[in-house]
Scaffold this active site. Structure first.
Site, mmCIF file in Angstrom:
data_model
loop_
_atom_site.group_PDB
_atom_site.id
_atom_site.type_symbol
_atom_site.label_atom_id
_atom_site.label_comp_id
_atom_site.label_asym_id
_atom_site.label_seq_id
_atom_site.Cartn_x
_atom_site.Cartn_y
_atom_site.Cartn_z
ATOM 1 N N CYS A 165 147.676 -36.470 115.570
ATOM 2 C CA CYS A 165 148.815 -37.171 114.972
ATOM 3 C C CYS A 165 149.992 -36.202 114.898
ATOM 4 O O CYS A 165 149.955 -35.227 114.137
ATOM 5 C CB CYS A 165 148.446 -37.666 113.575
ATOM 6 N N GLU A 341 157.189 -37.919 81.826
ATOM 7 C CA GLU A 341 156.279 -38.354 82.894
ATOM 8 C C GLU A 341 155.007 -38.870 82.223
ATOM 9 O O GLU A 341 154.507 -38.266 81.280
ATOM 10 C CB GLU A 341 155.970 -37.159 83.813
ATOM 11 N N ASP A 390 164.131 -41.342 88.631
ATOM 12 C CA ASP A 390 163.456 -41.323 89.940
ATOM 13 C C ASP A 390 162.187 -42.172 89.842
ATOM 14 O O ASP A 390 161.069 -41.646 89.896
ATOM 15 C CB ASP A 390 163.128 -39.863 90.323
ATOM 16 N N CYS A 417 163.290 -44.699 96.440
ATOM 17 C CA CYS A 417 162.647 -44.781 97.765
ATOM 18 C C CYS A 417 162.616 -46.230 98.244
ATOM 19 O O CYS A 417 161.927 -46.540 99.211
ATOM 20 C CB CYS A 417 161.241 -44.188 97.709
HETATM 21 C C1 LIG Z 1 158.919 -41.462 92.689
HETATM 22 S S1 LIG Z 1 157.963 -40.437 91.642
HETATM 23 C C2 LIG Z 1 159.143 -39.172 91.271
HETATM 24 C C3 LIG Z 1 158.575 -37.844 90.841
HETATM 25 C C4 LIG Z 1 159.523 -36.667 90.802
HETATM 26 N N1 LIG Z 1 160.837 -36.983 90.314
HETATM 27 C C5 LIG Z 1 159.596 -35.944 92.139
HETATM 28 O O1 LIG Z 1 160.596 -36.029 92.833
HETATM 29 O O2 LIG Z 1 158.608 -35.276 92.499
HETATM 30 C C6 LIG Z 1 157.845 -41.402 90.215
HETATM 31 C C7 LIG Z 1 157.082 -40.766 89.058
HETATM 32 O O3 LIG Z 1 157.218 -41.636 87.919
HETATM 33 C C8 LIG Z 1 155.998 -41.647 87.209
HETATM 34 N N2 LIG Z 1 156.014 -42.895 86.428
HETATM 35 C C9 LIG Z 1 155.853 -44.156 86.879
HETATM 36 N N3 LIG Z 1 156.011 -45.045 85.885
HETATM 37 C C10 LIG Z 1 156.294 -44.328 84.762
HETATM 38 C C11 LIG Z 1 156.566 -44.686 83.414
HETATM 39 N N4 LIG Z 1 156.583 -45.948 83.028
HETATM 40 N N5 LIG Z 1 156.811 -43.695 82.537
HETATM 41 C C12 LIG Z 1 156.807 -42.389 82.945
HETATM 42 N N6 LIG Z 1 156.548 -41.995 84.197
HETATM 43 C C13 LIG Z 1 156.289 -42.948 85.106
HETATM 44 C C14 LIG Z 1 154.937 -41.545 88.290
HETATM 45 O O4 LIG Z 1 153.729 -41.059 87.761
HETATM 46 C C15 LIG Z 1 155.596 -40.565 89.283
HETATM 47 O O5 LIG Z 1 155.253 -39.244 88.965
#
Ligand SMILES: C[S@@+](CC[C@H](N)C(=O)[O-])C[C@H]1O[C@@H](n2cnc3c(N)ncnc32)[C@H](O)[C@@H]1O
Length: 459
Positions: A165, A341, A390, A417
């Site tokens: 891959c 988080e 994020d 994303c």
């Molecule tokens: C798209 S990732 C972004 C992580 C980080 N900002 C990075 O760039 O590595 C989204 C994150 O949000 C967390 N998450 C999702 N729902 C959440 C919530 N309701 N409260 C807190 N964290 C949450 C997930 O576990 C994940 O780590």
């Protein structure tokens, strides 16, 4: 017929010749018969193609190509010989520069009506060997019981046995091939989804861009097979090069989720190291961490540059923080970072990373973001100069956006994303008085339809 009238689906012939206009947000070519939209698999804008409809709905149809009448000038030879059968890289037969132009259009289409200028997409520094998290389903052939591992065909659960891959590091092919061969020796069978039977369900690899070390996780279907899989783990660790550690994850559920709750490190470390903004991060098997670290670094540096050009030692809220990658990258230019988080293992890793990098201005909170925002407003009364949001693909809830508006003094930096949930959330913020300063797309996943965006929002 009036030009805005949609053709009745009955009028659309089962086979027809069309020209592809552009790509949809899921990477299908869009063609039209009068105003009736047809999504064409594996097609490229500016292709003239003969197509056969595979499904007709009221307002759109799906179709496959039966003949390329005139190929688009943007077609190119895919770097992967399996591109047509494997569902992982839909756009690999399209010239990379043109992929970026199409991704910009996808973002513009999603944000249509919001009057936002979208910047050109910042390309991925690498377009092969960029993907540093690999999750291969494992199964076995029906008669010879040979172990197979690879990706599913597009929109199916039919496994394609992938030996090479090009979008992942070559060491991953070596590791997977070793497991294919050795599993038999240890009497380990491949998982059969239909009967929920067999031993090995998935192989997950985290491969470091920084030092080329690999963490290998063997996902098993039952605790009963743990002993023989431990032997395989030992063999991987001792016989292959650049293995940081090997773990076993138990996932006995009938589920599409890859990892179960429990991962046990059997050999070496339960993490790899990555470098972002000159800081070293530890990343585990189930930690959220961007799969393309070089492109992720571009995003972190972009946000850092923007903040240092516009603020002096701000107080930053890093929400949906994962291992607090934003917060840690921004700690040098911030007075304080507060991160939130919900996944405990990510927060535990963040504690270690902060300590090892000698950072002392970050507060970590392991709690649901909504609950955290509510507590901040009702009891703590703190405010933040900048809030970084994020969230996962589903975006933010209206309540979370309301809270973010109350908690933030100056800017929200929304990292997304998923262009459609970004559009929904930006619309909500604009309706609540915000102004969108900029939207910057980054290509994190070359050859796929995915696109990451950073929106800067003034409140
Ligand atoms: C798209 S990732 C972004 C992580 C980080 N900002 C990075 O760039 O590595 C989204 C994150 O949000 C967390 N998450 C999702 N729902 C959440 C919530 N309701 N409260 C807190 N964290 C949450 C997930 O576990 C994940 O780590």
């Amino acid at each position: 017929m009036q030009c805005n009238e949609i053709t009745n689906k009955k009028e659309v012939p089962a086979e027809l010749t069309v020209e592809i206009e552009k790509l949809s947000n899921l990477g299908f070519g869009i063609a039209r018969f009068n105003n009736y939209v047809i999504f064409v698999e594996n097609s490229c804008p500016k292709d003239k193609v003969r197509i056969r409809l595979t499904k007709k709905n009221k307002s759109y149809a799906n179709a496959v190509i039966t003949e390329i009448v005139e190929p688009s000038p943007y077609r190119c030879k895919p770097v992967c010989p399996m591109q047509k059968v494997c569902g992982a890289c839909q756009l690999q037969f399209i010239d990379y520069k043109f992929q970026l132009e199409q991704k910009k259009l996808i973002v513009e289409d999603a944000l249509y009506g919001l009057n936002i200028k979208v910047n050109n997409v910042i390309p991925s520094p690498k377009i092969t060997e960029y993907r540093r998290k690999i999750q291969y389903p494992v199964s076995e052939t029906r008669d010879s019981k040979r172990i197979i591992a690879g990706y599913y065909k597009q929109s199916s659960h039919e496994l394609v046995n992938i030996k090479y891959c090009p979008i992942q590091p070559k060491t991953c092919d070596v590791i997977i091939d070793y497991i294919r061969t050795k599993a038999k020796e240890f009497n380990i069978s491949g998982y059969v989804e239909k009967n929920h039977s067999g031993d090995l369900r998935h192989v997950v690899i985290r491969s470091s861009e920084y030092n080329e070390k690999n963490l290998v996780i063997l996902v098993i279907n039952s605790q009963k097979v743990a002993d023989k899989v431990k032997e395989l783990a030992h063999s991987i660790f001792t016989e292959l090069e650049n293995i940081a550690g090997v773990g076993i994850n138990l996932n006995p559920q009938k589920t599409n989720l890859i990892l179960g709750k429990d991962t046990f490190v059997v050999e070496g470390n339960g993490f790899i190291e990555e470098k972002l903004c000159d800081k070293i991060f530890k990343v585990g098997a189930d930690t959220f961490f961007q799969v393309n670290p070089l492109s992720a670094n571009n995003i972190f540096e972009y946000v850092k540059k923007y903040i240092s050009n516009n603020f002096k030692k701000p107080i930053i809220l890093d929400a949906y923080a994962g291992i607090t990658a934003f917060g840690i990258c921004l700690s040098d230019i911030a007075q304080k970072v507060v991160s939130v988080e919900e996944v405990k293992s990510s927060v535990d890793l963040a504690h270690g990373i902060i300590k090892e990098n000698g950072i002392n201005n970050i507060e970590l909170n392991n709690i649901d973001a909504g609950k955290f925002f509510e507590q901040e407003i009702s009891t703590k009364g703190r405010h933040f100069d900048i809030t970084i949001l994020d969230p996962p693909r589903k975006g933010c809830t209206k309540e979370s956006l309301d809270y973010a508006l109350k908690l933030t003094k100056s800017k929200i930096i929304y990292v997304s994303c998923n262009p459609s949930t970004l559009a929904r959330d930006l619309k909500y913020l604009v309706e609540h008085g915000c102004k969108i300063e900029s939207v910057q797309p980054f290509d994190m996943f070359p050859h796929t339809y995915h696109i990451e965006n950073v929106a800067i929002i003034n409140i």
